[in-house]
Design an enzyme around this catalytic site. Sequence first.
Site, PDB file in Angstrom:
ATOM      1  N   CYS A 141      28.871  31.491  53.350  1.00  0.00           N
ATOM      2  CA  CYS A 141      28.351  30.244  53.898  1.00  0.00           C
ATOM      3  C   CYS A 141      26.973  29.937  53.312  1.00  0.00           C
ATOM      4  O   CYS A 141      26.116  30.803  53.253  1.00  0.00           O
ATOM      5  CB  CYS A 141      28.220  30.245  55.417  1.00  0.00           C
ATOM      6  SG  CYS A 141      29.766  30.495  56.275  1.00  0.00           S
TER       7      CYS A 141
ATOM      8  N   ARG B 292      28.570  30.649  47.723  1.00  0.00           N
ATOM      9  CA  ARG B 292      28.542  31.424  48.965  1.00  0.00           C
ATOM     10  C   ARG B 292      29.768  31.179  49.846  1.00  0.00           C
ATOM     11  O   ARG B 292      29.939  31.813  50.871  1.00  0.00           O
ATOM     12  CB  ARG B 292      27.281  31.062  49.768  1.00  0.00           C
ATOM     13  CG  ARG B 292      26.008  31.350  49.040  1.00  0.00           C
ATOM     14  CD  ARG B 292      24.823  30.946  49.873  1.00  0.00           C
ATOM     15  NE  ARG B 292      24.654  31.808  51.008  1.00  0.00           N
ATOM     16  CZ  ARG B 292      23.989  32.957  50.987  1.00  0.00           C
ATOM     17  NH1 ARG B 292      23.434  33.367  49.872  1.00  0.00           N
ATOM     18  NH2 ARG B 292      23.879  33.690  52.073  1.00  0.00           N
TER      19      ARG B 292
ATOM     20  N   TRP C 264      32.479  29.781  54.351  1.00  0.00           N
ATOM     21  CA  TRP C 264      33.426  30.857  54.048  1.00  0.00           C
ATOM     22  C   TRP C 264      33.955  31.285  55.404  1.00  0.00           C
ATOM     23  O   TRP C 264      33.234  31.857  56.207  1.00  0.00           O
ATOM     24  CB  TRP C 264      32.709  32.006  53.341  1.00  0.00           C
ATOM     25  CG  TRP C 264      33.623  33.087  52.850  1.00  0.00           C
ATOM     26  CD1 TRP C 264      34.340  33.097  51.684  1.00  0.00           C
ATOM     27  CD2 TRP C 264      33.912  34.336  53.491  1.00  0.00           C
ATOM     28  NE1 TRP C 264      35.054  34.267  51.573  1.00  0.00           N
ATOM     29  CE2 TRP C 264      34.818  35.040  52.663  1.00  0.00           C
ATOM     30  CE3 TRP C 264      33.516  34.920  54.685  1.00  0.00           C
ATOM     31  CZ2 TRP C 264      35.313  36.303  52.993  1.00  0.00           C
ATOM     32  CZ3 TRP C 264      34.006  36.182  55.021  1.00  0.00           C
ATOM     33  CH2 TRP C 264      34.893  36.856  54.178  1.00  0.00           C
TER      34      TRP C 264
ATOM     35  N   ASN D 236      25.456  30.398  59.511  1.00  0.00           N
ATOM     36  CA  ASN D 236      26.013  31.398  58.601  1.00  0.00           C
ATOM     37  C   ASN D 236      25.960  32.724  59.346  1.00  0.00           C
ATOM     38  O   ASN D 236      24.890  33.122  59.790  1.00  0.00           O
ATOM     39  CB  ASN D 236      25.134  31.447  57.338  1.00  0.00           C
ATOM     40  CG  ASN D 236      25.501  32.591  56.406  1.00  0.00           C
ATOM     41  OD1 ASN D 236      26.599  33.131  56.487  1.00  0.00           O
ATOM     42  ND2 ASN D 236      24.581  32.945  55.527  1.00  0.00           N
ATOM     43  N   GLY D 237      27.122  33.395  59.501  1.00  0.00           N
ATOM     44  CA  GLY D 237      27.117  34.690  60.197  1.00  0.00           C
ATOM     45  C   GLY D 237      28.270  34.774  61.176  1.00  0.00           C
ATOM     46  O   GLY D 237      29.239  34.008  61.083  1.00  0.00           O
TER      47      GLY D 237
ATOM     48  N   GLU E  19      35.838  49.225  37.660  1.00  0.00           N
ATOM     49  CA  GLU E  19      35.190  47.907  37.585  1.00  0.00           C
ATOM     50  C   GLU E  19      36.050  46.928  36.780  1.00  0.00           C
ATOM     51  O   GLU E  19      36.170  45.755  37.146  1.00  0.00           O
ATOM     52  CB  GLU E  19      33.783  48.075  36.964  1.00  0.00           C
ATOM     53  CG  GLU E  19      33.014  46.794  36.695  1.00  0.00           C
ATOM     54  CD  GLU E  19      32.752  45.920  37.926  1.00  0.00           C
ATOM     55  OE1 GLU E  19      32.981  46.359  39.059  1.00  0.00           O
ATOM     56  OE2 GLU E  19      32.342  44.763  37.714  1.00  0.00           O
TER      57      GLU E  19
ATOM     58  N   LYS F 227      37.442  43.427  38.304  1.00  0.00           N
ATOM     59  CA  LYS F 227      37.182  42.105  37.705  1.00  0.00           C
ATOM     60  C   LYS F 227      38.488  41.338  37.549  1.00  0.00           C
ATOM     61  O   LYS F 227      38.565  40.159  37.850  1.00  0.00           O
ATOM     62  CB  LYS F 227      36.545  42.241  36.304  1.00  0.00           C
ATOM     63  CG  LYS F 227      35.085  42.563  36.221  1.00  0.00           C
ATOM     64  CD  LYS F 227      34.136  41.443  36.532  1.00  0.00           C
ATOM     65  CE  LYS F 227      33.810  41.391  37.982  1.00  0.00           C
ATOM     66  NZ  LYS F 227      32.900  42.344  38.545  1.00  0.00           N
TER      67      LYS F 227
ATOM     68  N   GLU G  31      39.859  40.234  40.943  1.00  0.00           N
ATOM     69  CA  GLU G  31      39.045  39.200  41.596  1.00  0.00           C
ATOM     70  C   GLU G  31      39.317  37.815  41.045  1.00  0.00           C
ATOM     71  O   GLU G  31      39.418  36.858  41.792  1.00  0.00           O
ATOM     72  CB  GLU G  31      37.544  39.482  41.378  1.00  0.00           C
ATOM     73  CG  GLU G  31      36.955  40.536  42.263  1.00  0.00           C
ATOM     74  CD  GLU G  31      35.469  40.753  41.953  1.00  0.00           C
ATOM     75  OE1 GLU G  31      34.683  40.812  42.893  1.00  0.00           O
ATOM     76  OE2 GLU G  31      35.102  40.869  40.762  1.00  0.00           O
TER      77      GLU G  31
ATOM     78  N   HIS H 210      49.360  62.896  38.092  1.00  0.00           N
ATOM     79  CA  HIS H 210      49.567  63.269  39.488  1.00  0.00           C
ATOM     80  C   HIS H 210      50.103  62.103  40.314  1.00  0.00           C
ATOM     81  O   HIS H 210      50.011  62.124  41.533  1.00  0.00           O
ATOM     82  CB  HIS H 210      48.259  63.794  40.090  1.00  0.00           C
ATOM     83  CG  HIS H 210      47.740  65.009  39.373  1.00  0.00           C
ATOM     84  ND1 HIS H 210      48.456  66.182  39.281  1.00  0.00           N
ATOM     85  CD2 HIS H 210      46.609  65.218  38.672  1.00  0.00           C
ATOM     86  CE1 HIS H 210      47.772  67.068  38.571  1.00  0.00           C
ATOM     87  NE2 HIS H 210      46.649  66.499  38.188  1.00  0.00           N
TER      88      HIS H 210
ATOM     89  N   LYS I 231      30.162  35.247  47.187  1.00  0.00           N
ATOM     90  CA  LYS I 231      29.209  35.991  46.375  1.00  0.00           C
ATOM     91  C   LYS I 231      28.445  37.024  47.188  1.00  0.00           C
ATOM     92  O   LYS I 231      28.256  38.147  46.744  1.00  0.00           O
ATOM     93  CB  LYS I 231      28.237  34.992  45.753  1.00  0.00           C
ATOM     94  CG  LYS I 231      27.205  35.618  44.845  1.00  0.00           C
ATOM     95  CD  LYS I 231      27.788  35.847  43.485  1.00  0.00           C
ATOM     96  CE  LYS I 231      26.880  36.623  42.593  1.00  0.00           C
ATOM     97  NZ  LYS I 231      27.662  37.447  41.649  1.00  0.00           N
TER      98      LYS I 231
END
Length: 610
Positions: free
Chosen positions: A2, A27, A75, A101-102, A483, A487, A490, A506, A605
């Site tokens: 947000c 955001r 968000w 926001n929260g 990573e 990427k 995402e 394994h 983000k």
Amino acid sequence: MCGIVGYVGHRDVVPILLEGLTRLEYRGYDSAGVAVVDRGGSVGIRRAAGKLVNLKTELADDPLAGAYGIGHTRWATHGKPTTENAHPHQDAAGRIALVHNGIIENFLELRSGLEERGVEFVSETDTEVIVHLVSSYYEGDLAAAVRRTLDDLEGIYAIVVASADEPDKLVTARQGPPIVVGLGENENFIASDVPPVMGYTRDVVFLDDGQLAVVTPDEVTIQDGAGNAVEAVAQRVTWDPVTAEKGGFKHFMLKEIHEQPTAIRDSLIGRVNRHTGQIDLGELNLDEDLANSMSELLLLGCGTSWHAALVGKYWIEKLAGVPVKVDHASEFRYRDPLVADGAVACAITQSGETADTLAATREAKDRGAKLWTICNVVGSMATRISDGVLLTQAGPEIGVASTKAFTTQLTCLYLIALKLAELRGRLSREAIELRLHNLARLPGQIEGIVAQADKIDEVARRVQHFKQFLFIGRGLLYPIALEGALKLKEISYIHAHGYPAGEMKHGPIALIDDGVPIVALAPQSDLYEKTASNMQEAKARDGFILAVATEGDENLADFSDELLSIPDCLPEFAPLLASVPLQLLSYYVAVRLGCDVDQPRNLAKSVTVE
Ligand code: G6P
């Protein structure tokens, strides 16, 4: 997680709010809205589900004008991303508007209390309770009503409130997510982050947790949690606003991949002198005593920052001989962790506001650890609660998938490893100079990798149809396999799994057939032969092999379907170099699949909620 904005001043407010929201869209982008109070004292609201462009269309069809106002890009946490759930929310009389926001954890309880008193709710959000509470406490003083409301709230919030009955005034408060107040001439700005205000002013005040600010065109007054006046301490932001623009690149992510050489150089400047072997990490407050008394280092982070921590563990243990534990911040905070006497905990966080990382570092502090932060945002909460800070000089990172923030985190972790090694007498001056010399070559080497973008795009064309990928690496390159997989997941929504190459036999080897490409990280190192064997095992099972190898490696070319090369380097530096072709690979696959690279679905983000 947000984005919120607010403006009071002499300009037409709507364009300022929209421009600010555009800069905060990273955001969250589930819905957006603005509330504006006009000179006649009435509140106008426009909201739209989906991306900001929908709100812009709405405002073009049904314009608003006004003197002061607030805006939000969401968000979603509580309630679907619909127009009804979009912020701003209003009280029943339509006189007070609020953005948040929260997460308000006790909202159900608050909501039933309000409903019993006859308040009707029009959304499913936790936020709506806040505006009704403010309204119920309002007796002609908005700041006082907000202050009383905050006492009722459990959870985390950054809010901005406007009332039609108190012209040219915004009230903002934070507990958790950030609030930045931008100080202008006869105008003031409020935002979740610095970029929206940079075009107007470089002087900003970062609110602290528990603080409330009353913002008018001419004045910003701040109170602490008990309502006592607090001096507003302004900081000057030195970023170049142009770095927050796309600068001719198609996406922020591509621009940020290209910016890595500069970002790494900037993270080294003033800290290392490769001619004298000096390393100066002043702000970290690391001296010989601490380096030698430190019992362990706890590296805490989330997502990409956690991957940086994993690389840091290899470096710090090997070069400095300090035991390192790495934890997902979200796990550490809830697992009754053991923190040894003399431990140092280090948060690794691009934003400095990730809720889990802040909670984990506070937990470590409560258990006696000293706190460090590797962070990209000056003035963020992580930097303020820490005893030592090492800033990554990446500049603003807007693309949701982290790239330059990651490689500068690696750079800073490497500097910490070297500094600890020096202070603990584990490396000679010559050994340090050799490493600093090679470190200084990295930006140029990364420029060389970025210049292979067309070749990487061609590889992306060949592999874009696969539905899942395996990324493998050993030692320092295992975290880079993680990573690389993250990427790809995402931004292209392709399932990808990172695995230590030696663990393939394994379990994951069962997955391999001609439909599962293996991205193998195999530059020259003492584990090269072993990784090459793992690749051959995969090839024997018809796997499509995409190797990342040292330039000129003919051996791997024999059994790889595609090969991306990185320059010859000290094996210690391979994580920094090998990250870059993987970033570009994910980028081009996602672009070819038509995905929204900078704003992937369901992500944000900075995650300021649990
Ligand atoms: C979010 C982002 C990730 C990031 C993580 C940690 O999940 O989408 O890209 O790695 O948060 O963020 P931080 O700001 O703490 O590094």
